[in-house]
Design a protein around this motif. Structure first.
Motif, PDB file in Angstrom:
ATOM      1  N   VAL A 198      42.217  38.162  34.600  1.00  0.00           N
ATOM      2  CA  VAL A 198      42.691  39.062  35.661  1.00  0.00           C
ATOM      3  C   VAL A 198      42.757  40.481  35.096  1.00  0.00           C
ATOM      4  N   SER A 199      41.672  41.230  35.246  1.00  0.00           N
ATOM      5  CA  SER A 199      41.598  42.615  34.760  1.00  0.00           C
ATOM      6  C   SER A 199      40.292  43.205  35.283  1.00  0.00           C
ATOM      7  N   GLY A 200      40.092  44.493  35.037  1.00  0.00           N
ATOM      8  CA  GLY A 200      38.832  45.108  35.430  1.00  0.00           C
ATOM      9  C   GLY A 200      37.650  44.461  34.721  1.00  0.00           C
ATOM     10  N   ALA A 201      37.830  44.148  33.436  1.00  0.00           N
ATOM     11  CA  ALA A 201      36.749  43.511  32.671  1.00  0.00           C
ATOM     12  C   ALA A 201      36.453  42.112  33.207  1.00  0.00           C
ATOM     13  N   ALA A 202      37.510  41.393  33.604  1.00  0.00           N
ATOM     14  CA  ALA A 202      37.317  40.049  34.161  1.00  0.00           C
ATOM     15  C   ALA A 202      36.567  40.123  35.490  1.00  0.00           C
ATOM     16  N   LEU A 203      36.849  41.169  36.265  1.00  0.00           N
ATOM     17  CA  LEU A 203      36.154  41.358  37.547  1.00  0.00           C
ATOM     18  C   LEU A 203      34.658  41.566  37.315  1.00  0.00           C
ATOM     19  N   VAL A 204      34.336  42.417  36.343  1.00  0.00           N
ATOM     20  CA  VAL A 204      32.923  42.680  36.031  1.00  0.00           C
ATOM     21  C   VAL A 204      32.245  41.406  35.535  1.00  0.00           C
ATOM     22  N   ARG A 205      32.944  40.672  34.666  1.00  0.00           N
ATOM     23  CA  ARG A 205      32.362  39.443  34.126  1.00  0.00           C
ATOM     24  C   ARG A 205      32.091  38.435  35.243  1.00  0.00           C
ATOM     25  N   ALA A 206      33.035  38.303  36.168  1.00  0.00           N
ATOM     26  CA  ALA A 206      32.855  37.370  37.289  1.00  0.00           C
ATOM     27  C   ALA A 206      31.696  37.812  38.173  1.00  0.00           C
ATOM     28  N   TYR A 207      31.583  39.122  38.380  1.00  0.00           N
ATOM     29  CA  TYR A 207      30.496  39.661  39.210  1.00  0.00           C
ATOM     30  C   TYR A 207      29.143  39.335  38.598  1.00  0.00           C
ATOM     31  N   LEU A 208      29.004  39.566  37.299  1.00  0.00           N
ATOM     32  CA  LEU A 208      27.728  39.306  36.627  1.00  0.00           C
ATOM     33  C   LEU A 208      27.410  37.816  36.647  1.00  0.00           C
ATOM     34  N   ALA A 209      28.435  36.982  36.507  1.00  0.00           N
ATOM     35  CA  ALA A 209      28.209  35.538  36.544  1.00  0.00           C
ATOM     36  C   ALA A 209      27.741  35.098  37.929  1.00  0.00           C
ATOM     37  N   ALA A 262      33.357  37.747  43.232  1.00  0.00           N
ATOM     38  CA  ALA A 262      34.078  38.120  42.006  1.00  0.00           C
ATOM     39  C   ALA A 262      35.549  38.391  42.312  1.00  0.00           C
ATOM     40  N   PHE A 263      35.817  39.067  43.426  1.00  0.00           N
ATOM     41  CA  PHE A 263      37.214  39.278  43.815  1.00  0.00           C
ATOM     42  C   PHE A 263      37.897  37.946  44.134  1.00  0.00           C
ATOM     43  N   GLY A 264      37.127  36.997  44.694  1.00  0.00           N
ATOM     44  CA  GLY A 264      37.685  35.670  44.933  1.00  0.00           C
ATOM     45  C   GLY A 264      38.072  34.984  43.634  1.00  0.00           C
ATOM     46  N   THR A 265      37.209  35.104  42.621  1.00  0.00           N
ATOM     47  CA  THR A 265      37.477  34.477  41.322  1.00  0.00           C
ATOM     48  C   THR A 265      38.721  35.080  40.669  1.00  0.00           C
ATOM     49  N   VAL A 266      38.769  36.422  40.625  1.00  0.00           N
ATOM     50  CA  VAL A 266      39.899  37.095  39.972  1.00  0.00           C
ATOM     51  C   VAL A 266      41.180  36.914  40.791  1.00  0.00           C
ATOM     52  N   GLY A 267      41.061  37.009  42.119  1.00  0.00           N
ATOM     53  CA  GLY A 267      42.235  36.846  42.974  1.00  0.00           C
ATOM     54  C   GLY A 267      42.826  35.453  42.864  1.00  0.00           C
ATOM     55  N   THR A 268      41.961  34.443  42.758  1.00  0.00           N
ATOM     56  CA  THR A 268      42.447  33.066  42.611  1.00  0.00           C
ATOM     57  C   THR A 268      43.179  32.894  41.280  1.00  0.00           C
ATOM     58  N   ALA A 269      42.621  33.467  40.208  1.00  0.00           N
ATOM     59  CA  ALA A 269      43.287  33.391  38.900  1.00  0.00           C
ATOM     60  C   ALA A 269      44.635  34.105  38.939  1.00  0.00           C
ATOM     61  N   LEU A 270      44.686  35.223  39.662  1.00  0.00           N
ATOM     62  CA  LEU A 270      45.945  35.963  39.776  1.00  0.00           C
ATOM     63  C   LEU A 270      46.973  35.151  40.572  1.00  0.00           C
ATOM     64  N   GLY A 271      46.558  34.601  41.701  1.00  0.00           N
ATOM     65  CA  GLY A 271      47.479  33.846  42.553  1.00  0.00           C
ATOM     66  C   GLY A 271      48.022  32.600  41.878  1.00  0.00           C
ATOM     67  N   LEU A 322      43.795  40.805  47.698  1.00  0.00           N
ATOM     68  CA  LEU A 322      45.048  40.165  48.112  1.00  0.00           C
ATOM     69  C   LEU A 322      44.851  38.877  48.908  1.00  0.00           C
ATOM     70  N   ASP A 323      43.789  38.776  49.699  1.00  0.00           N
ATOM     71  CA  ASP A 323      43.584  37.554  50.491  1.00  0.00           C
ATOM     72  C   ASP A 323      43.447  36.319  49.593  1.00  0.00           C
ATOM     73  N   PRO A 324      42.532  36.328  48.599  1.00  0.00           N
ATOM     74  CA  PRO A 324      42.470  35.151  47.713  1.00  0.00           C
ATOM     75  C   PRO A 324      43.727  34.976  46.863  1.00  0.00           C
ATOM     76  N   VAL A 325      44.417  36.078  46.540  1.00  0.00           N
ATOM     77  CA  VAL A 325      45.668  35.967  45.784  1.00  0.00           C
ATOM     78  C   VAL A 325      46.685  35.155  46.584  1.00  0.00           C
ATOM     79  N   ARG A 326      46.902  35.550  47.826  1.00  0.00           N
ATOM     80  CA  ARG A 326      47.915  34.868  48.657  1.00  0.00           C
ATOM     81  C   ARG A 326      47.547  33.400  48.863  1.00  0.00           C
ATOM     82  N   GLU A 327      46.256  33.152  49.101  1.00  0.00           N
ATOM     83  CA  GLU A 327      45.820  31.777  49.356  1.00  0.00           C
ATOM     84  C   GLU A 327      46.077  30.890  48.135  1.00  0.00           C
TER      85      GLU A 327
END
Ligand SMILES: [Zn+2]
Length: 315
Positions: A184-195, A224-233, A262-267
């Motif tokens: 859960v960070s900017g770097a994690a977001l980029v990594r998820a996006y590339l994956a 990527a936001f779904g991946t990071v948001g889920t990890a955050l939630g 926030l949507d994937p975080v809350r879910e």
């Protein structure tokens, strides 16, 4: 004078790329923020003095608070360790600037400053227990309980980003493995996006670019936001089991994406919150309200309370 009464202090947000400062009074920020670039290597103390000195002329300034990324010692004068900054701060940070400014200087963890700023002048006003999560270079945390910043025994409370949530996971700058902030960070977001794109991990993309791509409908960026948001939630549900907060405040550059995060975080948070079988009112999850000024406002307010109440009662 009443606690937190009529005095002013200067809050300074010492970041990796820029230093921002402003005057903070009982009602929050007074006037505009002043910003200068952070010098590479030594000279950060000189830059802090240069940005603060003109603000002292506004009068009634009783203290200076420095918001800095890293583990701050319990005496609130220097850093023990900073996982995401390459050793450019003086060992005795408060001492290096205090004599030149002729004011007491207090050093605070940046995420604690952001949490306190949001609690007293932002979205956290009136909440009993607030967990603040700052998603940027790393994952910063702050905890405010019943109107007090919770620092813990050694001053290192609420370093949620370094909770080891993934066994045998990614190595972290703190020396640990599987720390939450690796997911859960900017770097994690980029990594998820590339994956999600199927691109190699060495492709040069910024977190800001991923946010813009997601806002323009790019499916890999949204995933990527779904991946990071889920990890955050999911991690927030772990915190919920321990702290049962009324409010989570999500800030930092990655949170500029708003509902995309926030949507994937809350879910994920509500799905993982324990005990699932009971009728439990989930905590509110809100975006930070003060933006990049939160650190300045929190550092300034903590410093002026410290000056008025003394270290024994300082928040
Ligand atoms: Zn760590």
């Amino acid at each position: 004078m009443s606690p937190g009464g009529g005095t002013r202090a200067i809050g300074v947000d010492v970041g990796g790329t820029k230093i921002a400062a402003g005057v903070v009074g009982p009602d929050g920020l007074i006037g505009e923020l002043t910003r200068v670039p952070t010098p590479p290597g030594p000279g950060v103390d000189d830059a802090i003095v240069a940005v603060v000195e003109p603000l002292l002329a506004t009068g009634d300034v009783v203290a200076v608070g420095l918001s800095v990324a890293g583990f701050v010692r319990a005496d609130r004068r220097s850093l023990v360790f900073s996982p995401n900054i390459d050793g450019w701060l003086p060992g005795d940070l408060a001492g290096a600037v205090e004599s030149r400014l002729d004011r007491p200087v207090v050093v605070e963890n940046d995420a604690n400053c952001a949490a306190w700023g949001e609690a007293v002048h932002g979205v956290g006003q009136g909440a009993t227990t607030t967990v603040c999560l700052t998603v940027g270079t790393g994952l910063g945390g702050g905890l405010v309980i019943d109107g007090r910043l919770h620092r813990g025994f050694g001053g290192f409370a609420a370093e949620y980003g370094h909770m080891a949530l993934v066994p045998d996971g990614l190595p972290c700058g703190c020396g640990g493995v599987g720390c939450w902030e690796q997911y859960v960070s900017g770097a994690a977001l980029v990594r998820a996006y590339l994956a999600h794109q199927g691109a190699g991990p060495d492709a040069a993309v910024s977190g800001r670019a991923v946010t813009e791509a997601a806002e323009n409908g790019d499916q890999s960026a949204r995933a990527a936001f779904g991946t990071v948001g889920t990890a955050l939630g999911r991690g927030m549900a772990v915190l919920g089991a321990a702290l049962d907060p009324e409010l989570y405040v999500i800030g930092g550059g990655v949170a500029d994406a708003g509902a995309l995060l926030l949507d994937p975080v809350r879910e994920a948070y509500e799905a993982a919150l324990t005990p699932r079988q009971l009728h439990r009112t989930p905590a509110r999850v809100e975006l930070a309200a003060l933006g990049s000024a939160a650190g300045v406002i929190g550092a300034g307010d903590l410093a002026r309370r410290h000056a008025e109440e003394g270290p024994a009662r300082g928040r």
